[in-house]
Design a protein around this motif. Structure first.
Motif, short mmCIF file in Angstrom:
data_model
loop_
_atom_site.label_atom_id
_atom_site.label_comp_id
_atom_site.label_asym_id
_atom_site.label_seq_id
_atom_site.Cartn_x
_atom_site.Cartn_y
_atom_site.Cartn_z
N ALA A 193 0.84 -1.21 0.00
CA ALA A 193 0.00 0.00 0.00
C ALA A 193 0.87 1.26 0.00
CB ALA A 193 -0.92 0.00 1.22
N ALA A 194 1.95 1.23 0.78
CA ALA A 194 2.84 2.40 0.89
C ALA A 194 3.55 2.70 -0.42
CB ALA A 194 3.85 2.16 2.01
N ARG A 195 3.77 1.65 -1.23
CA ARG A 195 4.46 1.84 -2.52
C ARG A 195 3.56 2.46 -3.58
NH1 ARG A 195 7.49 -3.00 -1.40
NH2 ARG A 195 5.82 -4.29 -2.27
N LYS A 196 2.27 2.35 -3.40
CA LYS A 196 1.34 2.87 -4.41
C LYS A 196 1.09 4.37 -4.20
CE LYS A 196 -1.11 -1.51 -5.11
NZ LYS A 196 -0.78 -1.70 -6.53
N LYS A 197 0.73 5.05 -5.27
CA LYS A 197 0.41 6.48 -5.17
C LYS A 197 -0.92 6.66 -4.45
CE LYS A 197 2.86 8.03 -9.31
NZ LYS A 197 2.73 8.64 -10.67
N GLY A 198 -1.08 7.81 -3.82
CA GLY A 198 -2.36 8.11 -3.16
C GLY A 198 -2.28 7.92 -1.66
N ASN A 199 -3.45 7.90 -1.04
CA ASN A 199 -3.58 7.79 0.41
C ASN A 199 -3.28 6.36 0.87
OD1 ASN A 199 -4.85 7.32 3.01
ND2 ASN A 199 -5.82 9.33 2.77
N THR A 200 -2.22 6.19 1.63
CA THR A 200 -1.79 4.85 2.04
C THR A 200 -2.83 4.14 2.89
OG1 THR A 200 0.53 5.54 1.98
CG2 THR A 200 0.04 3.54 3.22
N ALA A 201 -3.50 4.89 3.78
CA ALA A 201 -4.52 4.28 4.65
C ALA A 201 -5.67 3.73 3.82
CB ALA A 201 -5.04 5.32 5.65
N GLY A 246 -8.20 -1.01 0.77
CA GLY A 246 -8.54 -1.54 -0.55
C GLY A 246 -7.85 -2.87 -0.84
N LEU A 247 -6.57 -2.98 -0.46
CA LEU A 247 -5.82 -4.22 -0.69
C LEU A 247 -6.32 -5.35 0.21
CD1 LEU A 247 -2.12 -2.94 -1.09
CD2 LEU A 247 -3.76 -3.55 -2.88
N LEU A 248 -6.68 -5.02 1.44
CA LEU A 248 -7.23 -6.05 2.33
C LEU A 248 -8.57 -6.56 1.81
CD1 LEU A 248 -6.37 -4.41 5.78
CD2 LEU A 248 -5.42 -6.55 4.90
N GLU A 249 -9.37 -5.65 1.27
CA GLU A 249 -10.66 -6.04 0.70
C GLU A 249 -10.51 -6.82 -0.60
OE1 GLU A 249 -14.18 -5.47 1.66
OE2 GLU A 249 -13.02 -5.56 3.50
N SER A 250 -9.32 -6.75 -1.20
CA SER A 250 -9.06 -7.47 -2.45
C SER A 250 -8.61 -8.90 -2.22
CB SER A 250 -7.97 -6.74 -3.26
OG SER A 250 -8.38 -5.43 -3.60
N ARG A 251 -8.38 -9.27 -0.96
CA ARG A 251 -8.03 -10.66 -0.66
C ARG A 251 -9.20 -11.57 -1.07
NH1 ARG A 251 -4.29 -12.18 3.42
NH2 ARG A 251 -5.74 -13.86 3.93
N LEU A 252 -8.87 -12.74 -1.57
CA LEU A 252 -9.92 -13.66 -2.04
C LEU A 252 -10.84 -14.07 -0.89
CD1 LEU A 252 -11.23 -15.36 -4.23
CD2 LEU A 252 -9.46 -17.10 -3.88
N ASP A 253 -10.28 -14.35 0.29
CA ASP A 253 -11.15 -14.76 1.40
C ASP A 253 -12.06 -13.62 1.83
OD1 ASP A 253 -9.06 -13.29 2.54
OD2 ASP A 253 -8.62 -14.74 4.13
N ALA A 254 -11.58 -12.38 1.75
CA ALA A 254 -12.42 -11.23 2.12
C ALA A 254 -13.58 -11.08 1.14
CB ALA A 254 -11.59 -9.95 2.14
N LEU A 255 -13.29 -11.29 -0.15
CA LEU A 255 -14.34 -11.15 -1.16
C LEU A 255 -15.39 -12.26 -1.04
CD1 LEU A 255 -13.97 -9.55 -4.48
CD2 LEU A 255 -15.24 -11.67 -4.49
N VAL A 256 -14.94 -13.46 -0.72
CA VAL A 256 -15.87 -14.58 -0.51
C VAL A 256 -16.79 -14.28 0.68
CG1 VAL A 256 -15.95 -17.00 0.28
CG2 VAL A 256 -14.43 -16.36 -1.59
N TYR A 257 -16.23 -13.67 1.71
CA TYR A 257 -17.01 -13.28 2.89
C TYR A 257 -17.98 -12.15 2.54
CZ TYR A 257 -17.94 -11.08 7.43
OH TYR A 257 -18.54 -10.51 8.53
N ARG A 258 -17.50 -11.13 1.86
CA ARG A 258 -18.35 -9.98 1.49
C ARG A 258 -19.51 -10.40 0.58
NH1 ARG A 258 -17.26 -6.80 5.31
NH2 ARG A 258 -15.30 -5.66 5.27
N ALA A 259 -19.25 -11.38 -0.28
CA ALA A 259 -20.30 -11.84 -1.22
C ALA A 259 -21.34 -12.73 -0.53
CB ALA A 259 -19.65 -12.59 -2.38
N LYS A 260 -21.12 -13.02 0.76
CA LYS A 260 -22.04 -13.83 1.57
C LYS A 260 -22.11 -15.29 1.12
CE LYS A 260 -25.88 -12.23 3.23
NZ LYS A 260 -27.22 -11.63 3.38
#
Length: 205
Positions: free
Chosen positions: A77-85, A90-104
């Motif tokens: 996240a720190a290496r990417k441009k923009g707001n690190t926080a 965004g990167l944590l939400e892009s994890r496959l397990d997070a997406l499977v959880y979010r999709a219910k």
């Protein structure tokens, strides 16, 4: 109660918050921390303590990630441009397990990790069994056909405990979810307040 289940609820009690918003959380009955010293009066927390707590809370929310996994995500996240926080979330939400959880597709983020590891999930039609796999915007995540009648999946889909966020498009019949875009912090349906800005301060200090 399994070790993982016990550890999960311990995080809630240590944080003093129901971080997944689940009705079964013991924090709903006991607001003090775990262990024999849990009921002691709390002293004032230092700035470092607040930063550490923010990190532990966010790390715990995503299935109690290891420090190595979480630090690696922060570095990305720190290496990417923009707001690190914002990027970190965004990167944590892009994890496959997070997406499977979010999709219910499953009831908890812990179940999501196990579900992925056991090979029940496809990404763009190909089986992926790595929970930390980073899903890209436009990718389609689906439940394998032979896994769709599992009690775990049916329970989660019918649950009214939580809603699917706007950055994921779910096809209930096909049991698939399209990751539309990286979310902003305000869009992520955390049941409690998360403070990724304090995590940036933690790693910067």
């Amino acid at each position: 109660m399994s070790k993982r289940q016990s550890a999960k609820y311990k995080i809630d009690r240590r944080m003093g918050e129901n971080i997944w918003g689940r009705p079964k959380s013991p924090i709903n009955q006991r607001s003090y921390g775990p262990g024999q010293h849990g009921q002691r009066r709390k002293s004032k927390v230092s700035d470092f303590g607040l930063q550490l707590r923010a990190k532990q809370k966010l790390k715990g929310y995503y299935g109690n990630l290891t420090e190595k996994q979480f630090a690696k995500t922060y570095e990305d996240a720190a290496r990417k441009k923009g707001n690190t926080a914002e990027t970190l979330v965004g990167l944590l939400e892009s994890r496959l397990d997070a997406l499977v959880y979010r999709a219910k597709f499953v009831p908890t983020v812990f179940a999501a990790r196990q579900f992925v590891n056991h090979g029940h999930v496809l990404v763009n039609g190909k089986r992926v069994n790595i929970a930390s796999y980073r899903v890209k915007p436009g990718d389609v995540v689906s439940v394998r056909e032979r896994s769709r009648n599992m009690a775990l999946v049916l329970e989660a889909i019918q649950s009214s405990e939580r809603d699917v966020p706007d950055y994921i498009e779910v096809d209930g019949k096909g049991m698939s979810a399209k990751y539309i875009r990286l979310p902003e912090l305000a869009e992520v349906p955390y049941p409690v307040k998360m403070e990724p800005n304090l995590i940036v301060e933690f790693y910067a200090s």
